[in-house]
Design a protein around this motif. Structure first.
Motif, short mmCIF file in Angstrom:
data_model
loop_
_atom_site.label_atom_id
_atom_site.label_comp_id
_atom_site.label_asym_id
_atom_site.label_seq_id
_atom_site.Cartn_x
_atom_site.Cartn_y
_atom_site.Cartn_z
N LYS A 334 0.61 -1.24 0.05
CA LYS A 334 0.03 -0.01 -0.03
C LYS A 334 0.88 1.24 -0.06
O LYS A 334 1.94 1.26 0.84
CB LYS A 334 -0.96 0.05 0.97
CG LYS A 334 -1.98 -1.19 1.32
CD LYS A 334 -2.66 -1.16 2.61
CE LYS A 334 -3.54 -2.29 2.67
NZ LYS A 334 -4.25 -2.20 4.11
N THR A 335 0.63 2.15 -0.91
CA THR A 335 1.28 3.36 -0.92
C THR A 335 0.91 4.32 0.32
O THR A 335 -0.02 4.40 0.47
CB THR A 335 1.00 4.35 -2.35
OG1 THR A 335 1.50 3.32 -3.27
CG2 THR A 335 1.74 5.43 -2.43
N MET A 336 1.81 4.87 0.99
CA MET A 336 1.86 5.50 2.28
C MET A 336 1.99 6.97 1.95
O MET A 336 2.50 7.58 1.07
CB MET A 336 2.87 5.39 3.23
CG MET A 336 2.96 3.45 3.68
SD MET A 336 1.69 3.35 4.81
CE MET A 336 0.56 2.22 3.55
N VAL A 337 1.15 7.92 2.86
CA VAL A 337 1.31 9.39 2.58
C VAL A 337 2.39 9.87 3.43
O VAL A 337 2.69 11.00 3.78
CB VAL A 337 -0.01 10.03 2.87
CG1 VAL A 337 -1.10 9.33 1.89
CG2 VAL A 337 -0.73 9.53 4.17
N SER A 338 2.91 8.94 4.48
CA SER A 338 3.71 9.34 5.51
C SER A 338 4.81 8.50 5.72
O SER A 338 4.49 7.16 5.85
CB SER A 338 3.00 9.78 6.76
OG SER A 338 3.86 9.86 7.85
N ASP A 339 5.91 8.68 6.02
CA ASP A 339 7.31 7.76 6.68
C ASP A 339 7.08 7.62 8.17
O ASP A 339 7.93 7.34 8.55
CB ASP A 339 8.45 8.38 6.07
CG ASP A 339 9.01 9.76 6.56
OD1 ASP A 339 8.24 10.45 7.20
OD2 ASP A 339 9.86 9.97 6.08
N GLN A 340 6.27 8.27 8.61
CA GLN A 340 5.80 8.02 10.18
C GLN A 340 5.27 6.83 10.70
O GLN A 340 5.23 6.54 11.92
CB GLN A 340 5.30 9.33 10.79
CG GLN A 340 5.91 10.70 10.38
CD GLN A 340 7.37 10.69 11.23
OE1 GLN A 340 7.44 10.43 12.33
NE2 GLN A 340 8.30 11.04 10.46
N ILE A 341 5.05 6.05 9.75
CA ILE A 341 4.66 4.58 9.97
C ILE A 341 5.66 3.90 10.83
O ILE A 341 6.86 4.38 10.59
CB ILE A 341 4.05 3.77 8.93
CG1 ILE A 341 5.25 3.59 7.63
CG2 ILE A 341 2.76 4.66 8.16
CD1 ILE A 341 4.81 2.61 6.67
N VAL A 342 5.38 2.81 11.45
CA VAL A 342 6.27 2.14 12.08
C VAL A 342 6.20 0.41 11.52
O VAL A 342 5.39 0.38 10.79
CB VAL A 342 6.11 2.13 13.40
CG1 VAL A 342 6.14 3.47 14.12
CG2 VAL A 342 5.05 1.36 14.06
N ILE A 343 7.38 -0.25 12.00
CA ILE A 343 7.50 -1.53 11.53
C ILE A 343 6.68 -2.56 12.27
O ILE A 343 6.66 -2.39 13.57
CB ILE A 343 8.84 -2.04 11.69
CG1 ILE A 343 9.95 -1.48 10.64
CG2 ILE A 343 9.19 -3.57 11.19
CD1 ILE A 343 9.47 -1.19 9.26
N ASP A 344 5.49 -3.21 12.08
CA ASP A 344 4.85 -3.91 12.89
C ASP A 344 5.22 -5.35 12.53
O ASP A 344 6.15 -5.74 11.81
CB ASP A 344 3.25 -3.82 12.38
CG ASP A 344 2.94 -4.15 11.17
OD1 ASP A 344 3.59 -5.10 10.45
OD2 ASP A 344 1.81 -4.02 10.62
#
Length: 436
Positions: A334-344
């Motif tokens: 999925k294309t993200m709008v932010s690089d602030q996601i984390v590794i789950d």
């Protein structure tokens, strides 16, 4: 299902060479991790820790309260700082537990190890449930659920195919820990109560094939066999892999044709849980794509920020106006709008590509999407039903069976986002089901 089935797969340039033979970078956050308190739709979380509590690597943090509950464990040692809402790879902001790291990074045994050789089937399943292991192939489905009823199961399939372009995280993990991998496969074999285990590996990875076979022989692991599979996509999809290895078909779930499928990395987590009492703390993740300066595999704690990882490995290529950051691979991610996601716990890749959006043209009615669909659907008919807002037609054409592999979009000569149209159909049908 279409009456005229085509190849149902396609060779796709793998781009594996960007990362498959470079050293894995072991990284740590500078200050904090953010553990996602999210395990799918309609899931409530029972927190077991409070702000100010000290936790260790392996401390049980929370329980999910859903139809298939699993616990969450800490990936670091430090102090709980509270709960905050952050961007998440589900494309919706989610609650995250914030833990500030200490210097010691001390680990505890998350639970007592188990002698799996002498355990009953129910004891094995309960242990896997309490260990919090979820599937590592990307979907994150609780592993224990597949083994609750095994009366009609006769074959265990271990998916070591890793068919998505760019991704090599499973390959690196199994190459680093072949003994734990085979131990985990043996435990899953006992849980499934089967004699036959087939490990699917792409024929383009002879080193991995040989490494696993040598470990199987060393362990004298009866009934476990490595099977080479073609380098086509989506060979790592359960349906395609079962079709290739066993010539079997099913409607909804592999258990209908006597098969359980698990990811290769899941087997390693199972071995560590049973033999060391270790919950999942870290994750092998592939950071690759032409948008990165230095593509590589990383080993990081669950909850580490993608932005921080990108900074530590060298960041993006320079002088590029538009980049696409994808959670997962380019086909199913999925294309993200932010690089602030984390590794789950289930994430296996971050792919960064140069953004080359091609203009969509009118459908040519060529049938490529239908011929290549691994499920045998007619994606163009589903897309037409979306345009007409015809939910009955979406359901009739089997939209909910789509695995969102992205192959229909890949082969479309008109550059139509076919997969996205089918996703819209699935969302429409799910909303309709909730209203009933």
């Amino acid at each position: 299902m279409s009456l005229l089935l085509g190849p149902m797969c396609q060779h796709i340039p793998g781009k594996k060479g960007l990362t498959d033979h470079s050293d894995v970078k072991r990284l740590m956050p500078a200050k904090e991790v953010y553990i996602p308190l999210f395990a799918g739709n309609n899931t409530q979380i029972e927190l077991l820790v409070s702000e100010g509590d000290h936790v260790f690597i392996g401390t049980r943090l929370a329980n999910t309260k859903s139809a298939f509950p699993v616990p969450l464990y800490s990936s670091v040692s430090g102090t709980v700082k509270g709960v905050t809402k952050r961007p998440h790879n589900s494309l919706k902001p989610q609650q995250h537990l914030v833990i500030e790291l200490d210097e010691q990074q001390e680990a505890i045994q998350a639970f007592p190890p188990m002698d799996w050789h002498n355990a009953s089937h129910d004891e094995l399943v309960e242990f896997v449930k309490e260990s919090g292991i979820i599937g590592q192939g990307g979907a994150g489905f609780p592993t224990y659920v597949k083994y609750q009823k095994v009366e009609n199961i006769n074959t265990l399939v271990i998916n070591a195919v890793e068919c998505e372009p760019y991704i090599t995280a499973d390959y690196k993990c199994v190459m680093d820990y072949p003994e734990q991998f085979v131990h985990g496969v043996r435990i899953l074999q006992k849980m499934a109560e089967v004699d036959t285990v087939l490990i699917g590996v792409k024929k383009t990875h002879p080193d991995l094939i040989n490494t696993i076979r040598e470990e199987i022989n060393r362990e004298h692991a009866a009934g476990i066999e490595v099977r080479e599979v073609p380098d086509v996509y989506p060979m790592g999809g359960e349906r395609t892999l079962i079709r290739t290895l066993l010539k079997r078909e099913y409607k909804r779930l592999p258990g209908e044709c006597g098969v359980i499928v698990n990811n290769a990395n899941t087997a390693i987590l199972v071995a560590r849980a049973f033999e060391m009492g270790q919950a999942q703390a870290k994750k092998y993740v592939t950071f690759s794509g032409e948008g990165l300066k230095y593509p590589t595999n990383v080993l990081v704690p669950v909850g580490m920020s993608v932005a921080e990882i990108l900074e530590q490995i060298g960041g993006f290529v320079e002088k590029q106006e538009s980049l696409k950051l994808i959670a997962g691979g380019p086909m199913m991610g999925k294309t993200m709008v932010s690089d602030q996601i984390v590794i789950d716990r289930a994430m296996n890749a971050i792919t960064v590509l140069k953004n080359h959006d091609e203009e969509e043209m009118t459908c040519m009615r060529c049938g490529n999407c239908t011929q290549h669909c691994p499920i045998g659907l007619q994606p163009v008919r589903i897309a037409n039903a979306v345009k007409m807002n015809d939910a009955e037609e979406m359901e009739k054409r089997g939209a909910m069976q789509c695995i969102e592999c992205g192959l229909c979009t890949y082969v479309c000569p008109s550059h139509i986002q076919v997969t996205e149209n089918v996703r819209k159909a699935k969302r429409t049908l799910m909303m309709k089901a909730r209203k009933k």
